[in-house]
Scaffold this motif. Structure first.
Motif, PDB file in Angstrom:
ATOM      1  N   VAL A 116     -17.859  70.435 -32.076  1.00 42.70           N
ATOM      2  CA  VAL A 116     -17.332  71.347 -33.099  1.00 42.70           C
ATOM      3  C   VAL A 116     -18.263  71.294 -34.299  1.00 42.70           C
ATOM      4  O   VAL A 116     -18.494  70.213 -34.850  1.00 42.70           O
ATOM      5  N   ASN A 117     -18.822  72.443 -34.678  1.00 40.84           N
ATOM      6  CA  ASN A 117     -19.657  72.416 -35.879  1.00 40.84           C
ATOM      7  C   ASN A 117     -18.803  72.710 -37.107  1.00 40.84           C
ATOM      8  O   ASN A 117     -17.786  73.405 -37.036  1.00 40.84           O
ATOM      9  N   ILE A 118     -19.186  72.126 -38.234  1.00 39.87           N
ATOM     10  CA  ILE A 118     -18.382  72.233 -39.453  1.00 39.87           C
ATOM     11  C   ILE A 118     -19.270  72.560 -40.647  1.00 39.87           C
ATOM     12  O   ILE A 118     -20.442  72.210 -40.692  1.00 39.87           O
TER      13      ILE A 118
ATOM     14  N   GLY B 189     -29.128  78.620 -35.110  1.00 38.78           N
ATOM     15  CA  GLY B 189     -29.458  77.348 -35.743  1.00 38.78           C
ATOM     16  C   GLY B 189     -28.400  76.297 -35.485  1.00 38.78           C
ATOM     17  O   GLY B 189     -28.705  75.102 -35.360  1.00 38.78           O
ATOM     18  N   GLY B 190     -27.144  76.736 -35.389  1.00 33.76           N
ATOM     19  CA  GLY B 190     -26.067  75.796 -35.111  1.00 33.76           C
ATOM     20  C   GLY B 190     -26.185  75.173 -33.733  1.00 33.76           C
ATOM     21  O   GLY B 190     -25.979  73.965 -33.555  1.00 33.76           O
TER      22      GLY B 190
ATOM     23  N   ALA C  69     -27.185  71.170 -32.678  1.00 28.61           N
ATOM     24  CA  ALA C  69     -26.311  70.407 -31.786  1.00 28.61           C
ATOM     25  C   ALA C  69     -26.997  70.034 -30.478  1.00 28.61           C
ATOM     26  O   ALA C  69     -26.353  69.447 -29.597  1.00 28.61           O
ATOM     27  N   ARG C  70     -28.286  70.324 -30.359  1.00 27.66           N
ATOM     28  CA  ARG C  70     -29.017  70.058 -29.105  1.00 27.66           C
ATOM     29  C   ARG C  70     -28.789  68.651 -28.551  1.00 27.66           C
ATOM     30  O   ARG C  70     -28.513  68.499 -27.354  1.00 27.66           O
ATOM     31  N   PRO C  71     -28.892  67.594 -29.364  1.00 28.89           N
ATOM     32  CA  PRO C  71     -28.699  66.243 -28.806  1.00 28.89           C
ATOM     33  C   PRO C  71     -27.321  66.034 -28.198  1.00 28.89           C
ATOM     34  O   PRO C  71     -27.150  65.183 -27.321  1.00 28.89           O
ATOM     35  N   LEU C  72     -26.338  66.812 -28.655  1.00 24.42           N
ATOM     36  CA  LEU C  72     -24.972  66.672 -28.158  1.00 24.42           C
ATOM     37  C   LEU C  72     -24.701  67.564 -26.952  1.00 24.42           C
ATOM     38  O   LEU C  72     -23.711  67.355 -26.240  1.00 24.42           O
ATOM     39  N   LEU C  73     -25.567  68.555 -26.716  1.00 22.26           N
ATOM     40  CA  LEU C  73     -25.322  69.554 -25.678  1.00 22.26           C
ATOM     41  C   LEU C  73     -26.214  69.393 -24.456  1.00 22.26           C
ATOM     42  O   LEU C  73     -25.895  69.919 -23.379  1.00 22.26           O
TER      43      LEU C  73
ATOM     44  N   PRO D 129     -29.054  74.211 -20.544  1.00 23.21           N
ATOM     45  CA  PRO D 129     -29.791  73.352 -21.480  1.00 23.21           C
ATOM     46  C   PRO D 129     -31.298  73.584 -21.445  1.00 23.21           C
ATOM     47  O   PRO D 129     -31.992  73.247 -22.414  1.00 23.21           O
ATOM     48  N   SER D 130     -31.793  74.176 -20.362  1.00 24.02           N
ATOM     49  CA  SER D 130     -33.234  74.470 -20.272  1.00 24.02           C
ATOM     50  C   SER D 130     -33.679  75.505 -21.292  1.00 24.02           C
ATOM     51  O   SER D 130     -34.876  75.770 -21.435  1.00 24.02           O
ATOM     52  N   VAL D 131     -32.723  76.095 -22.029  1.00 26.11           N
ATOM     53  CA  VAL D 131     -33.088  77.053 -23.072  1.00 26.11           C
ATOM     54  C   VAL D 131     -33.774  76.355 -24.245  1.00 26.11           C
ATOM     55  O   VAL D 131     -34.619  76.958 -24.929  1.00 26.11           O
ATOM     56  N   PHE D 132     -33.433  75.092 -24.496  1.00 24.71           N
ATOM     57  CA  PHE D 132     -33.893  74.448 -25.728  1.00 24.71           C
ATOM     58  C   PHE D 132     -35.413  74.405 -25.883  1.00 24.71           C
ATOM     59  O   PHE D 132     -35.923  74.724 -26.968  1.00 24.71           O
ATOM     60  N   PRO D 133     -36.185  74.056 -24.848  1.00 27.39           N
ATOM     61  CA  PRO D 133     -37.642  74.058 -25.028  1.00 27.39           C
ATOM     62  C   PRO D 133     -38.232  75.453 -25.253  1.00 27.39           C
ATOM     63  O   PRO D 133     -39.374  75.569 -25.706  1.00 27.39           O
ATOM     64  N   LEU D 134     -37.444  76.499 -24.957  1.00 29.99           N
ATOM     65  CA  LEU D 134     -37.928  77.868 -25.101  1.00 29.99           C
ATOM     66  C   LEU D 134     -37.673  78.443 -26.493  1.00 29.99           C
ATOM     67  O   LEU D 134     -38.202  79.498 -26.839  1.00 29.99           O
ATOM     68  N   ILE D 135     -36.865  77.750 -27.284  1.00 27.22           N
ATOM     69  CA  ILE D 135     -36.522  78.256 -28.616  1.00 27.22           C
ATOM     70  C   ILE D 135     -37.672  78.009 -29.581  1.00 27.22           C
ATOM     71  O   ILE D 135     -38.104  76.874 -29.768  1.00 27.22           O
ATOM     72  N   THR D 136     -38.170  79.093 -30.173  1.00 32.34           N
ATOM     73  CA  THR D 136     -39.270  78.973 -31.136  1.00 32.34           C
ATOM     74  C   THR D 136     -38.774  79.017 -32.581  1.00 32.34           C
ATOM     75  O   THR D 136     -39.507  78.623 -33.491  1.00 32.34           O
ATOM     76  N   GLU D 137     -37.556  79.482 -32.780  1.00 31.86           N
ATOM     77  CA  GLU D 137     -36.995  79.550 -34.125  1.00 31.86           C
ATOM     78  C   GLU D 137     -36.651  78.152 -34.634  1.00 31.86           C
ATOM     79  O   GLU D 137     -36.421  77.230 -33.842  1.00 31.86           O
ATOM     80  N   THR D 138     -36.586  78.016 -35.935  1.00 33.13           N
ATOM     81  CA  THR D 138     -36.196  76.750 -36.554  1.00 33.13           C
ATOM     82  C   THR D 138     -35.240  77.031 -37.707  1.00 33.13           C
ATOM     83  O   THR D 138     -35.138  78.165 -38.193  1.00 33.13           O
ATOM     84  N   GLY D 139     -34.532  75.986 -38.146  1.00 35.18           N
ATOM     85  CA  GLY D 139     -33.661  76.128 -39.309  1.00 35.18           C
ATOM     86  C   GLY D 139     -32.483  77.044 -39.047  1.00 35.18           C
ATOM     87  O   GLY D 139     -31.820  76.964 -38.025  1.00 35.18           O
ATOM     88  N   LYS D 140     -32.236  77.949 -39.985  1.00 38.21           N
ATOM     89  CA  LYS D 140     -31.107  78.865 -39.924  1.00 38.21           C
ATOM     90  C   LYS D 140     -31.528  80.175 -39.265  1.00 38.21           C
ATOM     91  O   LYS D 140     -32.450  80.831 -39.736  1.00 38.21           O
ATOM     92  N   PHE D 141     -30.846  80.555 -38.171  1.00 37.30           N
ATOM     93  CA  PHE D 141     -31.186  81.827 -37.516  1.00 37.30           C
ATOM     94  C   PHE D 141     -30.040  82.273 -36.607  1.00 37.30           C
ATOM     95  O   PHE D 141     -29.323  81.443 -36.041  1.00 37.30           O
TER      96      PHE D 141
END
Length: 240
Positions: free
Chosen positions: A51-53, A88-89, A93-97, A184-196
Motif C-alpha cells: 500500500v503506498n501512502i 513513479g509509485g 515499490a520495486r523491492p517489494l514487488l 516484474p520483468s518490466v522493471f529493467p525496461l523502465i527508463t523513467e525516474t522519479g515522479k511520472f
C-alpha cells in the motif's frame, strides 16, 4: 501472489471528506475504501499487499495496524516526502514487488465486480508484459488498441491530441479502469525516474513489448474518487 493498492492520492475530488483524512479511509456503506480494496484483491488470492501512502499516510498505517493488517502480509511504500504518481509509485515499490510472478495493481477508489482470477489467467495465456483492464465507457481520454487488443496509442478527444505507439490499420477506443497486471520483468525496461505517470510509460513500451488490454464487461465498475459516485455506491451497497 503480490498486489499493490494505490492509496497515496490527495483525494481532492472527495473534499470535504479528505480535508482531514486520506481518500483511502473515506467510508462507503460502513467500510473504508482501503478495506474494500484489500478484501477484493485478497479474495482473488493476492495476499502479499503493498500500500503506498502520502496524504495523511500515518492514518493509513494506524488503520492497518489497528486491524492487524486484516490477517495479511501488508507492507507500506512510503511516499510522504513526495507523491510519485502512478509510474513513479510502482518503481519506488520495486523491492517489494519483484519476484517470479506477475503482480496486480489496483486503485483504492475502484469498486468493481471483475473476476480478478479470470484477469490473471488471461494475462498469462497471452504472455503479456502488462495487461490493462479497460471498459467501453465515456471519458475524455481513451487508450487505443488493435484488433488483438494490443496497446497502440492514446487520445484526448477534447483536445484532439493523439499519441501512437504502434501503427495499426484499425483501433478500438477503451477507457482505462485503474486495474492492471504487470510482470516484474518490466522493471529493467523502465527508463523513467522519479515522479511520472504510467500510461506514457506503457505507450513507449508498447512499441516493442506485449502490452494488452483486457475488456471488462462485468456488471459493476465505479470510480469512488468522485463525490457523486460515492453517493450512488453508498445507496447501492446498503440495498444489497
Amino acid at each position: 501472489m503480490k498486489a499493490m493498492i494505490f492509496a497515496a492520492g490527495l483525494g481532492t475530488r472527495l473534499r470535504p471528506f479528505t480535508d482531514n483524512k486520506p481518500k483511502a479511509l473515506v467510508e462507503v456503506a460502513g467500510k473504508t475504501l482501503l478495506q474494500r480494496a484489500i478484501e477484493k484483491v485478497s479474495g482473488a488470492g493476492f495476499e502479499e499487499i503493498v500500500v503506498n501512502i502520502h496524504h495523511y499516510g500515518d492514518q493509513i498505517i494506524d488503520f492497518l495496524e489497528g486491524n492487524n493488517n486484516f490477517g495479511l502480509d501488508i507492507q507500506i511504500s512510503d511516499e510522504r516526502d513526495e507523491l510519485l504518481d502512478t509510474g513513479g509509485g510502482i518503481l519506488k515499490a520495486r523491492p517489494l514487488l519483484e519476484g517470479s510472478e506477475p503482480f496486480l495493481v489496483y486503485n483504492v477508489d475502484v469498486l468493481c465486480s471483475l473476476d480478478l482470477k479470470k484477469l490473471l489467467r488471461w494475462h498469462r495465456e497471452h504472455q503479456a508484459l502488462a495487461t490493462l483492464v479497460v471498459r467501453k465507457r465515456e471519458t475524455a481520454r481513451y487508450l487505443l488498441f488493435d484488433k488483438e487488443m494490443q496497446l497502440s496509442g492514446w487520445t484526448n478527444i477534447k483536445t484532439g491530441e493523439v499519441k501512437m505507439a504502434r501503427q495499426t490499420p484499425e483501433v478500438g477506443k477503451f477507457a482505462f479502469s485503474g486495474i492492471h497486471i504487470i510482470e516484474p520483468s518490466v522493471f529493467p525496461l523502465i527508463t523513467e525516474t522519479g515522479k511520472f505517470p504510467i500510461i506514457p510509460m506503457y505507450l513507449h513500451l508498447a512499441a516493442q513489448n506485449a502490452i494488452y488490454g483486457f475488456e471488462d464487461t462485468s456488471d459493476l465498475w465505479m470510480d469512488l474518487g468522485k463525490l457523486e459516485q460515492l453517493k450512488v455506491a453508498e445507496e447501492m451497497l446498503q440495498n444489497r
